[in-house]
Design a protein around this motif. Structure first.
Motif: not given
Length: 422
Positions: A138-162
């Motif tokens: 498991e890993t987390k977002t949390g080092y962007g802390l703006t809407l755009e940066q947190e979405k970027r991190a979440a999208q990256l993680l979703a891609d890696l899960v897929a």
């Protein structure tokens, strides 16, 4: 599919749920097999038992008298970051105390990193963890802390899960109040930021993650703020996780238990009341939802301890022994992050749990496998029962006790994830 027979196994630690007694937190009779064999069919465990009774298979491999465990399940990591905080660590080793605010240093570096650079960094860290025997991560977002940066991190993680590189993704927008929110609109920075973290930011990451987390701690978010983020995430359909009781008795345990969070992690500052509250959740049933997953919003709240972090911050060790004795479910995780636990070595964490947290070997291995799986509400990993994902950690040792007997030694011989060699 091709079937593969693995023989030459001196010890096989199955942690098979079908053999586990109610309330069992260590290795029950029949969970450790000697002179054993395993049959893998494609990406699943098809058979385990005595080598003399092993069925035929398409391929056969002799492991040479080595011990075999389920792959480690690391249920708490922070891999989406750029930059370095070794100077902060050096200062802490020289006597400075740990405070949550150091996260801002990593936030600045992560925001400045390109998409390609950030992806490469995360993939390299996943590969490091794999080489050490971690097969579910498991890993987390949390080092962007703006809407755009947190979405970027979440999208990256979703891609890696897929892509099959990662197993679980968590939204941790409520990690710290970023500096630009101090005093915004005449309101306390945390309150203004929570508006975003529980609102538009949550909605932006929602398609990409299964979990939401919050740092309920002095210097981060108080109980009311944490509850607001978690309740919004739960209403949106996410499962919950909580950072709590790392620096002081923050109230995170109460919030996690009340909301049926899957885990509450750190737990250095605990009272008997907190321990009993976590133990009381152990009786909550899990609800299968298919594909090896359990309902993310219902079930016990797992007490997750982070031994490497405790050593790095020179904090009192979390009371793992007391939690187990009270009947709580226990997990061990790495908390790999750049500030307080820059390691993904679950082997190191397990050895530390035996040597310093007073866990038995069986209790520590179980917490780093079955315990982590329960903290992620998964039934397909963390054990080697028939039907489980074929995640195997082959030790370069004849017995698993070498994990604590030979601390710090490179004891991983071979790793299989979903039946494929790492």
């Amino acid at each position: 599919m091709t079937t593969t027979l693995l023989t030459g196994i001196s010890e096989l630690w199955t942690f098979d749920p079908a053999l586990e007694e109610p309330g069992e937190r260590g290795a029950a009779d029949g969970q450790v097999l000697h002179d054993a064999a395993v049959v893998i069919d494609g990406d699943r465990i098809a058979w385990t038992g005595p080598a003399a009774q092993a069925p035929d298979a398409d391929e056969r491999h002799d492991l040479g008298g080595r011990a075999v465990l389920p792959g480690w399940v690391d249920s708490h990591s922070h891999l989406v970051f750029a930059g370095d905080r070794s100077a902060e660590f050096e200062a802490r080793m020289a006597g400075e105390s740990y405070a949550a605010g150091g996260i801002q240093v990593t936030t600045d570096a992560t925001r400045a990193a390109s998409d390609e650079a950030l992806r490469a960094l995360v993939l390299a860290r996943i590969a490091e963890a794999r080489r050490g025997g971690t097969t579910c991560l498991e890993t987390k977002t949390g080092y962007g802390l703006t809407l755009e940066q947190e979405k970027r991190a979440a999208q990256l993680l979703a891609d890696l899960v897929a892509e099959g590189e990662l197993d679980e993704a968590t939204y941790l927008g409520a990690h710290l109040v970023p500096a630009e929110f101090d005093g915004r609109d005449g309101r306390p920075g945390a309150d203004a930021y929570v508006d975003l973290a529980a609102g538009d930011m949550l909605q932006a990451v929602l398609p990409f993650v299964r979990w939401a987390d919050v740092f309920c701690e002095n210097g981060a978010f108080d109980v009311a703020q944490s509850r607001r983020v978690l309740e919004a995430a739960r209403e949106a359909g996410l499962g919950l996780r909580v950072h709590g009781h790392q620096i002081e008795r923050s109230g995170g345990v109460t919030v996690a238990c009340d909301l049926q969070a899957a885990s509450v992690d750190h737990l250095n500052a605990m009272t008997g009341e907190d321990i009993e509250a976590l133990a009381a959740t152990a009786q909550r049933p899990v609800v299968p939802t298919g594909d090896g997953l359990l309902d993310a919003q219902h079930g016990p709240t797992v007490a997750t301890v982070l031994p490497a972090c405790d050593l790095s911050t020179r904090a009192p060790l979390a009371p793992a022994r007391e939690l187990l004795d009270a009947g709580a479910h226990l997990a061990i995780a790495s908390n790999c992050n750049p500030g307080t636990s820059y390691t993904s070595s679950m082997t190191f964490c397990v050895g530390t749990a035996v040597l310093q947290m007073r866990l038995s070997l069986a209790e520590a291995i179980r917490a780093a496998t079955r315990g982590g799986a329960l903290a992620l509400r998964r039934s397909d990993v963390g054990h080697l029962g028939v039907g489980a994902r074929a995640d195997l950690h082959v030790l370069d040792a004849p017995a698993a006790i070498h994990l604590a007997y030979r601390p710090g030694m490179p004891l991983t011989h071979r790793v299989l994830r979903a039946g494929t060699a790492v």
